[in-house]
Scaffold this active site. Sequence first.
Site, mmCIF file in Angstrom:
data_model
loop_
_atom_site.group_PDB
_atom_site.id
_atom_site.type_symbol
_atom_site.label_atom_id
_atom_site.label_comp_id
_atom_site.label_asym_id
_atom_site.label_seq_id
_atom_site.Cartn_x
_atom_site.Cartn_y
_atom_site.Cartn_z
ATOM 1 N N ASN A 1 1.523 3.150 -2.543
ATOM 2 C CA ASN A 1 0.988 4.031 -3.620
ATOM 3 C C ASN A 1 -0.398 4.638 -2.812
ATOM 4 O O ASN A 1 -0.431 5.827 -2.955
ATOM 5 C CB ASN A 1 0.567 3.342 -5.002
ATOM 6 C CG ASN A 1 1.889 3.293 -5.784
ATOM 7 O OD1 ASN A 1 2.335 4.346 -6.248
ATOM 8 N ND2 ASN A 1 2.486 2.139 -6.091
ATOM 9 N N LEU B 1 -10.161 -7.574 -13.195
ATOM 10 C CA LEU B 1 -11.785 -7.208 -12.820
ATOM 11 C C LEU B 1 -12.300 -7.295 -14.203
ATOM 12 O O LEU B 1 -11.807 -7.386 -15.252
ATOM 13 C CB LEU B 1 -11.788 -5.726 -12.606
ATOM 14 C CG LEU B 1 -11.118 -5.420 -11.146
ATOM 15 C CD1 LEU B 1 -10.994 -3.930 -11.099
ATOM 16 C CD2 LEU B 1 -12.108 -5.878 -10.239
ATOM 17 N N ARG C 1 -15.894 -14.710 -10.155
ATOM 18 C CA ARG C 1 -15.567 -13.286 -10.095
ATOM 19 C C ARG C 1 -16.542 -12.439 -9.936
ATOM 20 O O ARG C 1 -16.674 -11.359 -9.329
ATOM 21 C CB ARG C 1 -14.640 -13.217 -11.239
ATOM 22 C CG ARG C 1 -13.353 -13.477 -11.263
ATOM 23 C CD ARG C 1 -12.503 -12.903 -12.623
ATOM 24 N NE ARG C 1 -11.257 -13.788 -12.577
ATOM 25 C CZ ARG C 1 -10.059 -13.356 -12.086
ATOM 26 N NH1 ARG C 1 -9.842 -12.433 -11.229
ATOM 27 N NH2 ARG C 1 -9.034 -14.266 -12.256
ATOM 28 N N GLY D 1 0.715 -1.263 0.203
ATOM 29 C CA GLY D 1 -0.072 -0.126 0.064
ATOM 30 C C GLY D 1 0.771 1.144 0.113
ATOM 31 O O GLY D 1 0.216 2.289 0.373
ATOM 32 N N HIS E 1 0.572 1.205 -13.043
ATOM 33 C CA HIS E 1 1.044 -0.093 -13.871
ATOM 34 C C HIS E 1 2.738 0.387 -13.954
ATOM 35 O O HIS E 1 2.832 1.420 -14.363
ATOM 36 C CB HIS E 1 0.622 -0.266 -15.230
ATOM 37 C CG HIS E 1 1.027 -1.743 -15.730
ATOM 38 N ND1 HIS E 1 0.861 -2.825 -15.290
ATOM 39 C CD2 HIS E 1 2.127 -1.799 -16.676
ATOM 40 C CE1 HIS E 1 1.576 -3.740 -15.772
ATOM 41 N NE2 HIS E 1 2.246 -3.120 -16.682
HETATM 42 C C1 GRF Z 1 3.340 -1.044 -7.710
HETATM 43 O O1 GRF Z 1 4.681 -1.233 -8.057
HETATM 44 C C2 GRF Z 1 2.282 -0.870 -8.367
HETATM 45 O O2 GRF Z 1 2.656 -0.284 -9.701
HETATM 46 C C3 GRF Z 1 1.959 -2.349 -9.142
HETATM 47 O O3 GRF Z 1 2.107 -3.059 -7.599
HETATM 48 C C4 GRF Z 1 2.859 -2.352 -6.671
HETATM 49 C C5 GRF Z 1 2.339 -1.974 -5.517
HETATM 50 O O4 GRF Z 1 2.917 -1.495 -4.469
HETATM 51 N N1 GRF Z 1 0.843 -2.818 -9.665
HETATM 52 P P1 GRF Z 1 2.296 -0.784 -3.359
HETATM 53 O O5 GRF Z 1 1.374 -1.838 -2.448
HETATM 54 O O6 GRF Z 1 1.656 0.487 -3.819
HETATM 55 O O7 GRF Z 1 3.382 -0.499 -2.288
#
Ligand code: GRF
Length: 197
Positions: free
Chosen positions: A14, A94, A66, A12, A110
């Site tokens: 991000n 999804l 799903r 988490g 991404h």
């Molecule tokens: C990030 O590299 C994101 O781009 C990818 O998964 C990772 C997640 O990292 N899809 P975090 O959970 O935000 O630390």
Amino acid sequence: MRRVAILISGSGSNMLALLDSMEEPGHPAMPCLVASNDPEAVGLAKAAARGVPTAALSHRPFGKDRPAFEAALQDIILGHGADMICLAGFMRVLTAGFVGQWQGRMLNIHPSLLPKYRGLHTHARALEAGDTEHGCTVHEVTPELDDGPILGQARVPVEPGDTPESLAARVLTMEHRLYPAVLRRYAAGDRRPVWLP
Ligand code: GRF
């Protein structure tokens, strides 16, 4: 004020960058929920510590169904009054049905310069290809995996001796700058892409 649900599966980082950014004065969005398909996701505790409502909904009891998982997730998201979703390391694909309900209102980050390297192991693939630069992309989510209009990209150099891990760390630093920058613009109704650095 836009109400954002952030979906995670892991650490988490991000998500935390997004939470931090939404505390800035005059931000057009606020977090209303952090949800994970993995009840063990460490990001859930981090969000709770910040006072953001959290929810865990394991996909496992739903097996291959799903749509049933997504219907339960949708109930939780709408129950928190969300009108936007940010996927932030959410590791479930999804269905078109779910995506359609949020089209134009759901973002994803991404770790590649899309359209290069959709899917997994992006850093290793960039190294194998001998790329001299790599990066990350924020895009609107459409039914195709890691597709959809690009809302921002950040580039990093590939350094001699890079491993997938060292490259991932360099990209992640830029993810934490790019995603908040895109969210701020997008939540204000501005879909022009952000280019970093
Ligand atoms: C990030 O590299 C994101 O781009 C990818 O998964 C990772 C997640 O990292 N899809 P975090 O959970 O935000 O630390």
